[in-house]
Every structure is written in C-alpha cells, then in structure tokens.
Design a protein around this motif. Structure first.
Motif, mmCIF file in Angstrom:
data_model
loop_
_atom_site.group_PDB
_atom_site.id
_atom_site.type_symbol
_atom_site.label_atom_id
_atom_site.label_comp_id
_atom_site.label_asym_id
_atom_site.label_seq_id
_atom_site.Cartn_x
_atom_site.Cartn_y
_atom_site.Cartn_z
ATOM 1 N N VAL A 92 0.846 -1.188 -0.072
ATOM 2 C CA VAL A 92 0.172 -0.041 -0.098
ATOM 3 C C VAL A 92 0.927 1.096 -0.083
ATOM 4 O O VAL A 92 1.881 1.216 0.881
ATOM 5 C CB VAL A 92 -0.742 0.086 1.141
ATOM 6 C CG1 VAL A 92 -1.799 1.451 1.358
ATOM 7 C CG2 VAL A 92 -1.770 -1.026 1.278
ATOM 8 N N ARG A 93 0.697 2.339 -0.957
ATOM 9 C CA ARG A 93 1.434 3.264 -0.867
ATOM 10 C C ARG A 93 0.718 4.437 -1.203
ATOM 11 O O ARG A 93 -0.474 4.552 -2.091
ATOM 12 C CB ARG A 93 2.661 3.224 -2.135
ATOM 13 C CG ARG A 93 3.543 2.560 -1.930
ATOM 14 C CD ARG A 93 4.602 2.765 -0.714
ATOM 15 N NE ARG A 93 5.614 1.654 -0.687
ATOM 16 C CZ ARG A 93 5.705 0.560 -0.049
ATOM 17 N NH1 ARG A 93 4.820 0.088 0.482
ATOM 18 N NH2 ARG A 93 6.897 0.079 -0.165
ATOM 19 N N ASN A 94 0.841 5.738 -0.556
ATOM 20 C CA ASN A 94 0.316 7.003 -1.165
ATOM 21 C C ASN A 94 0.748 7.423 -2.513
ATOM 22 O O ASN A 94 1.965 7.341 -2.495
ATOM 23 C CB ASN A 94 0.395 7.950 0.080
ATOM 24 C CG ASN A 94 -0.432 7.623 1.360
ATOM 25 O OD1 ASN A 94 -1.629 7.199 1.219
ATOM 26 N ND2 ASN A 94 0.306 7.851 2.333
ATOM 27 N N CYS A 95 -0.060 7.902 -3.386
ATOM 28 C CA CYS A 95 0.768 8.136 -4.598
ATOM 29 C C CYS A 95 -0.290 9.591 -5.056
ATOM 30 O O CYS A 95 -1.424 9.822 -4.805
ATOM 31 C CB CYS A 95 0.477 7.213 -5.491
ATOM 32 S SG CYS A 95 -0.839 6.215 -5.661
ATOM 33 N N ARG A 96 0.354 9.814 -6.185
ATOM 34 C CA ARG A 96 -0.393 10.995 -6.994
ATOM 35 C C ARG A 96 -0.089 10.660 -8.491
ATOM 36 O O ARG A 96 0.823 10.035 -9.008
ATOM 37 C CB ARG A 96 0.140 12.310 -6.515
ATOM 38 C CG ARG A 96 1.685 12.575 -6.832
ATOM 39 C CD ARG A 96 2.023 14.060 -6.682
ATOM 40 N NE ARG A 96 3.446 14.047 -6.713
ATOM 41 C CZ ARG A 96 3.896 14.552 -7.892
ATOM 42 N NH1 ARG A 96 3.361 14.685 -8.912
ATOM 43 N NH2 ARG A 96 5.400 14.584 -7.766
ATOM 44 N N PRO A 97 -0.807 11.028 -9.271
ATOM 45 C CA PRO A 97 -0.790 10.757 -10.750
ATOM 46 C C PRO A 97 0.302 11.750 -11.341
ATOM 47 O O PRO A 97 -0.128 13.043 -11.003
ATOM 48 C CB PRO A 97 -2.092 10.865 -11.532
ATOM 49 C CG PRO A 97 -2.901 11.719 -10.422
ATOM 50 C CD PRO A 97 -2.379 11.359 -9.182
#
Length: 80
Positions: A61-66
């Motif tokens: 699980v990782r926080n991400c942004r496009p």
C-alpha cells in the motif's frame, strides 16, 4: 527517449486497487519502482490529486499521485 526516473522500474503484471474517499477502482500494475508505478485502467476514470495504490497479493500500500496519463495508462509517483 531520455530516461528521467531516479529509480529503475521493473515490469510486473499484478491486480491492484486505487482507493480514495471510501471507493476503489480496479487497475493493473504494469511496472513498479521504489518511487512510482505505471497502471492500466479498464476504462475512463477521473482520479483525485492523491490516493492509495494497493496490491493485495503483496500486502503493498502506498500513497501516490498521478504524474502523467496516456489513454488507459497512468504514471504514479509515490509520496510520503
């Protein structure tokens, strides 16, 4: 083409989920590195500015942004 990634990506083919605001969108993770990933979406979807990418088979699980988008493929950067 000039490679601008700081970390080498590895090809994968894993089912994933984009999770945000109590909803989820299924995706296919196509490549993965310590800094980001590329995913394929089944259809058009509007993504929020940030969300979680999870790969359940790896307990990942990782926080991400496009950071980019091309047709069904989306490039993601992991954020702290």
């Amino acid at each position: 083409m000039i490679e601008r990634r700081a970390a080498q990506r590895h090809r994968v083919f894993k089912g994933g989920t984009i999770a945000f605001e109590n909803s989820g969108i299924a995706c296919t993770v196509r490549n993965l590195s310590a800094d980001g990933a590329a995913i394929d979406l089944d259809g058009p979807a509007t993504l929020p500015p940030s969300f979680k990418l999870s790969i359940s088979c790896d307990n990942f699980v990782r926080n991400c942004r496009p950071v980019w988008r091309s047709d069904r493929r989306v490039g993601l950067a992991f954020v702290q």
